[in-house]
Design a protein around this motif. Structure first.
Motif, PDB file in Angstrom:
ATOM      1  N   ASP A  79       0.830  -1.214   0.000  1.00 46.97           N
ATOM      2  CA  ASP A  79       0.000   0.000   0.000  1.00 46.97           C
ATOM      3  C   ASP A  79       0.858   1.256   0.000  1.00 46.97           C
ATOM      4  N   GLU A 122       2.167   1.868  -3.347  1.00 47.44           N
ATOM      5  CA  GLU A 122       1.125   2.442  -4.226  1.00 47.44           C
ATOM      6  C   GLU A 122       0.995   3.951  -3.990  1.00 47.44           C
ATOM      7  N   ARG A 141       1.679   7.017  -6.698  1.00 48.01           N
ATOM      8  CA  ARG A 141       0.680   8.063  -6.998  1.00 48.01           C
ATOM      9  C   ARG A 141       1.255   9.447  -6.719  1.00 48.01           C
ATOM     10  N   LYS A 201      -3.482   5.165 -13.563  1.00 45.73           N
ATOM     11  CA  LYS A 201      -3.270   5.958 -12.343  1.00 45.73           C
ATOM     12  C   LYS A 201      -3.082   7.421 -12.710  1.00 45.73           C
TER      13      LYS A 201
END
Length: 1134
Positions: A1083, A1086, A1090, A1127
């Protein structure tokens, strides 16, 4: 194919040559992937080079070859690394040929090649070009080409050109000064190259900025063939129409190209302004008067550039001084204020010119001026009025000019005090009102917005009659009404007409008695139309809030039923506006709306109360309180609230998200419920307390929810009266006295409730309540202990003389409970510093002595609480504490030094406080501990600097030149702070400097918001930000934020180093966690990808970013990868 085509190109007939050339270009453009490209390049490159180098080839063939090669290099420069040297050897001599077209094409070709060259080859090429420039014997047109080449190179390679500026800049400045009279182009190209250096190599050019400034100012007025007889022009404000045969501008000379030099100088100056915020004050002294003087430029295109340069100066002033309140005499804003009169005089002359373009430019300057200095034109309204009038009424005016004039007028009306305009209302209002009838919708819409401001100016205060506004009421009303009733027009015009009519009715309603019955129904009708309903709802809010208490009887019922229906609509903005409008209507017109309507509203309201939209929930609860508070609402309304709203409120109170406005509204709701007759206190109290019980569906209640419940219980008890309040306190203390090890949630809530009640009311009438609370310090549960310390502190606030000595005595005598007792003390001090209460002197001395004894505690938790207590006491007694804290900055114990700096951090709050002037001369002592040997102290100093930059930037502005290099140094990875811990089977690396680096970058992030003019972005980007982008996860995140900010605020500095920033970002977005990584790591990764993509999106916004091949390739790679492109596009849509 390519072989044959190249053959035709070089040796074929003339008519085939064009076809072959187009074919080869198409192939280059359409090659699908790198492998195919590679084979095409192998066949094309040698032939193209031959076409360029061979002496016998015709000029046209050479140009075609250079053209194709330029395309090839632009797209595949990186793939041709092995040929780079050969290409350079072939292309550089072309800069000296006699054919101008070949030279021009060669320049763009070398520029395309440059962006993929290695540093060595780039240096080689640059040195060669500079050698040619140093030769005095070269023909001037070839020199010109070489100067263009240098400019093109720096545009292509950005910051990589930096090392060569030492050679290039002096030569260019020399050419500018010594070029022959008629060689204006040489000067133009030199200035263009300098402009490109300023934008692309901000770090390396800094030592030459002064010279360049003087050069641009000199050439701004460079006009050798024209002597200005207008110099003695008296500032005659009287207004003479100029003759048609414009004698002043009679002189025209088609040969005269000196205007190009002036234009290049203006653009170069603009580059200097944009890229050097730290030079602003100097620019005001030296460049500003010169620019204002040059508004009289005779060549229109140049005049526009001078206007634009001046606008850049104004914008930069706005950027740099954002958020500053006090202005000393060196502040850019103060310096600008001194120039306002001159600017207005100069601009007024331009507004009398015939040219439309000039007038548009002049209004843009005025507009920017009002944005930066909102109230600077108060004395000049009279002199500006004729210009506005002429722009709006003149037959020759274009819609563009009218829009600029109207936008400026609107900004001026909005930003100055109304009385300033009263002498000129007659002159200003007529053209504005006539503009409302224009045919072009953008002019009409803007004119309507100006009308809205005009209404406010004409009658600023309903009670005071210091200006006779009556003559303007009907003309304004009639103009807007004709637009309001007209159906077939642009949506923007419809919306502006509705808003404007709302203002007119609320301001002039008492003089429009006869018109209201025809005008209000039109507004109601607009509420029924989906396109205009939101605007109409807001207009009714304005009308309902009017102090004139306008008679709405003809439409009220209809409006209420429409609004009630809107609460069901999906459109969030509409629901929000509707809640606000209903609230205003019920406050003003409750007596005309029946109870039945109230009940329907309550039912609709109840569905909006949930934690999925807290802002909406707060508005709905506020409206509910308004309904209950209305004395005329019948018993059924209270019943509906209890059945429909209360269950929703009790669900909302369990939410862990509840805070701020929504929590305040919820507290008011419970208070209102107690006062409304038909809800018993006992039932409400029970339902609140049972909301805290764990439920089967959702499990235990969040900690935040317990605080919310406790606050609501407290307001409930206080509004129910003393008797019920004390019985509740007894009930809560009984719960605590019961077996303390079992029911943890109940105890937790009881303690919080006692704290909240005790803070609002003195509980000393309840015997030994303090001892009952302190018993809970023994509890095995952490939550209970912290709730008990919270409760004890808050009960003490209710009666300081009794409970404060009790707490201080316990801190000294009970070592084990120290941490919890300090927390209680913190509650007391924080409340006192917020409520501006005073301690008596002996308590302050006792408290500070006690706190300073605990500065060196080994537990970080204790030190933090001590620091916060010291900081908050400093707010109450700055005279005593600042010297005491300062004295301890030289303490031998590192923990003490760190604690006092953190204390200073806690004493810098956003409000104005009396500590500010005491701290101002001393703060450098604390912040300079950023040089301390101990990392804890350094981190404390960084955190304090960060808080100061956020809350009170003026405290630290003057220290930044000294502090910034030290702060930047904290962002570097320090080897000596990395240690290896041996854990038996494997070794673990611990980085003790990580927290410090993270704090330092976060501090820079804050400084970019408040002190942009002090932070020199180009010295920070490389190496500091660059190393941060490749650091640990915790450091990368703030670095991505900083990069986005810099891309927005200092794009030129970022462009200059764009290439080097690509690698770390590329690495971050392609990082994959290990196969066996836990979910948390995945996580985090990720989030990091981003965050990097957000930074890349900001970089992509910068214009000129496409000169970086690396960045273009990165964008292409993101586009090709399915996961990344998804994304990226979701981030773009955020």
């Amino acid at each position: 194919m390519t072989n044959k085509l190249c053959d035709k190109l070089l040796n074929g007939k003339e008519q085939n040559r064009d076809i072959a050339s187009i074919a080869v270009k198409t192939i280059v453009a359409e090659v699908p992937n790198a492998t195919v490209a590679q084979s095409v390049l192998v066949s094309i490159s040698p032939k193209l080079i031959r076409g360029i180098v061979t002496q016998a080839m015709g000029t046209e063939i050479k140009c075609e070859c250079l053209d194709i090669l330029c395309d090839v290099l632009h797209k595949y420069g990186n793939l041709m690394a092995s040929d780079h040297e050969v290409l350079l050897r072939a292309l550089l001599p072309q800069l000296n040929t006699n054919q101008a077209s070949v030279r021009k094409k060669a320049v763009s070709c070398i520029a395309s090649l440059a962006s993929s060259l290695s540093d060595d080859l780039l240096a080689k090429a640059t040195v060669e070009i500079i050698q040619l420039l140093k030769k005095q014997t070269t023909k001037s047109e070839i020199t010109r080409t070489n100067i263009q080449m240098i400019g093109a190179l720096s545009r292509a390679v950005g910051y990589r050109f930096g090392p060569h500026l030492g050679d290039a800049v002096p030569i260019l400045i020399n050419y500018c000064n010594n070029a022959s009279e008629n060689d204006e182009e040489l000067r133009e190209y030199s200035l263009q190259a300098l402009e490109s250096f300023l934008l692309r190599c901000p770090r390396d050019i800094s030592s030459y900025c002064d010279q360049i400034l003087h050069l641009t100012l000199e050439f701004l007025s460079h006009d050798p063939n024209f002597t200005d007889n207008m110099e003695e022009d008296t500032d005659d404000e009287s207004y003479v129409e100029e003759e048609d045969d414009d004698s002043a501008n009679e002189y025209t000379d088609d040969e005269d190209v000196s205007w190009k030099v002036r234009r290049a100088a203006a653009k170069c100056l603009a580059a200097l302004i944009v890229s050097r915020p730290e030079m602003l004050s100097r620019l005001y002294e030296e460049a500003c008067p010169k620019l204002i003087d040059r508004f009289k430029e005779r060549e229109e295109n140049v005049k526009m550039d001078i206007f634009n340069t001046f606008i850049e100066l104004l914008r930069q002033t706005g950027n740099v001084t954002k958020g500053q309140t006090d202005f000393d005499e060196s502040s850019p804003r103060y310096l600008l204020k001194q120039e306002v009169a001159k600017i207005v005089r100069s601009v007024n002359k331009q507004l009398r010119e015939k040219s439309i373009k000039t007038k548009v430019g002049a209004f843009s300057v005025l507009k920017e001026l009002v944005i930066v200095l909102p109230d600077c034109l108060a004395e000049h309204i009279g002199s500006l009025t004729p210009g506005i009038e002429k722009a709006l009424c003149d037959k020759s005016s274009t819609s563009n000019l009218k829009i600029e004039a109207l936008v400026f007028t609107r900004l001026v009306l909005a930003s100055h005090a109304p009385p300033v305009f009263h002498p000129y209302i007659k002159a200003i209002s007529a053209p504005i009102i006539s503009s409302v009838g224009e045919r072009y919708y953008k002019v009409t819409a803007e004119a309507l917005r100006v009308c809205g401001e005009l209404v406010r100016v004409v009658r600023p205060d309903i009670e005071v009659y210091d200006f006779d506004f009556k003559p303007y009421v009907h003309p304004i009303y009639a103009a807007i009404m004709s637009r309001l009733t007209n159906q077939d027009q642009d949506q923007e015009v419809k919306e502006c007409a509705i808003s404007c009519m709302g203002l007119v009715v609320s301001t002039f309603g008492d003089h429009l008695g006869a018109e209201l019955p025809s005008c209000l129904p039109v507004l109601v009708d607009r509420m029924g139309n989906e396109i205009t309903r939101l605007t109409a709802v807001k207009a009714f809010a304005v009308i309902a809030a009017s102090p004139l208490h306008i008679d709405l009887s003809c439409v009220l019922e209809h409006v209420i039923s429409e609004l009630t229906a809107f609460l069901r609509k999906a459109n969030r903005a509409l629901r929000q506006a509707t809640l606000g409008t209903l609230n205003t209507l019920i406050v003003g017109y409750g007596d005309k709306i029946g109870s039945a309507a109230y009940e329907v509203i309550v039912v609709e309201l109840s569905t909006l109360i949930s934690d999925s939209d807290l802002h909406m929930a707060a508005l709905a609860l506020e409206l509910c309180c308004t309904l209950m508070a209305d004395k005329r609402s019948g018993p059924n309304v209270g019943l509906t609230v209890r059945n429909k709203v209360l269950p929703q409120a009790l669900t909302l109170i369990r939410s862990s998200l509840l805070q701020g406005q929504a929590l305040l509204a919820l507290r008011n709701f419970f208070t209102a419920l107690v006062y409304s007759a038909n809800t018993s206190f006992g039932v409400l109290l029970d339902s609140l307390l049972s909301a805290a019980k764990p439920s089967a569906q959702t499990g235990a209640v969040a900690k935040q929810a317990l605080f919310s419940i406790a606050q609501c219980v407290a307001v409930l008890c206080l509004s129910a009266g003393d008797k019920k309040c004390s019985s509740t306190v007894n009930m809560l203390t009984d719960i605590l006295k019961a077996d303390s090890s079992t029911n943890s949630a109940k105890q937790h809530l009881s303690l919080l409730c006692l704290g909240e009640i005790g803070r609002r009311k003195d509980l000393s009438s309840h015997d030994h309540i303090e001892n009952i609370v302190i018993e809970s310090f023994q509890s095995p549960f952490e939550e209970i202990k912290s709730a008990a310390s919270y409760a004890l502190g808050n009960i003490a606030v209710g009666n300081l003389p009794k409970y404060l000595p009790f707490i201080l005595d316990k801190i000294d005598n009970q070592q084990k409970k120290q941490y919890l007792l300090l927390h209680s003390l913190k509650e007391v001090i924080v409340r006192q510093s917020v409520d501006k209460a005073e301690f008596d002197d002996s308590s302050v001395d006792k408290i500070t002595k006690l706190l300073f004894n605990h500065c060196e505690s080994d537990e970080e938790g204790v030190r933090n609480v001590v620091a916060e207590c010291l900081g908050k006491i400093a707010l109450i007694e700055p005279g005593k504490l600042v010297p005491a804290l300062k004295e301890r900055t030289s303490s031998p114990a590192a923990f003490t030094r760190a604690t006092v700096v953190i204390a200073v951090k806690y004493s810098i709050v956003e409000r104005q406080e009396k500590i500010d002037e005491i701290l101002y001369p001393e703060i450098s002592t604390f912040l300079m501990l950023i040089k301390d040997q101990d990392r804890h102290v350094r981190r404390a100093a960084v955190l304090a600097l960060s808080t100061a930059a956020h809350n009170k930037p003026n405290l630290i502005k003057s220290l930044l030149p000294e502090l910034l290099p030290l702060l930047y140094d904290q962002t570097v990875i320090k080897k000596e702070l990395i240690r290896t811990v041996d854990l038996g089977p494997f070794k673990h690396t611990v980085d003790d400097g990580l927290e410090l680096r993270k704090a330092a970058f976060e501090c820079v992030d804050t400084l970019l918001d408040s002190c942009l003019d002090q932070v020199n972005p180009s010295s920070f980007l490389v190496p500091y930000l660059l190393s941060g982008l490749d650091d640990h996860y915790d450091v990368k995140m703030p670095c991505h934020l900083i990069l986005s900010k810099l891309a927005d605020k200092c794009p030129s500095a970022v462009l200059a180093v764009l290439d080097s920033l690509v690698d770390p970002l590329h690495k971050t977005i392609n990082f994959r966690p290990k196969q066996d990584a836990v979910k948390q790591e995945v996580d985090r990764n990720e989030d990091m990808i981003r965050s990097a993509l957000r930074a890349i999106a900001s970089l992509n916004q910068i214009s000129g970013g496409d000169c970086s091949h690396k960045f273009k390739n990165l964008m292409n790679e993101i586009g090709k990868s399915k996961t990344l492109s998804e994304k990226y596009s979701s981030i773009r849509n955020e």
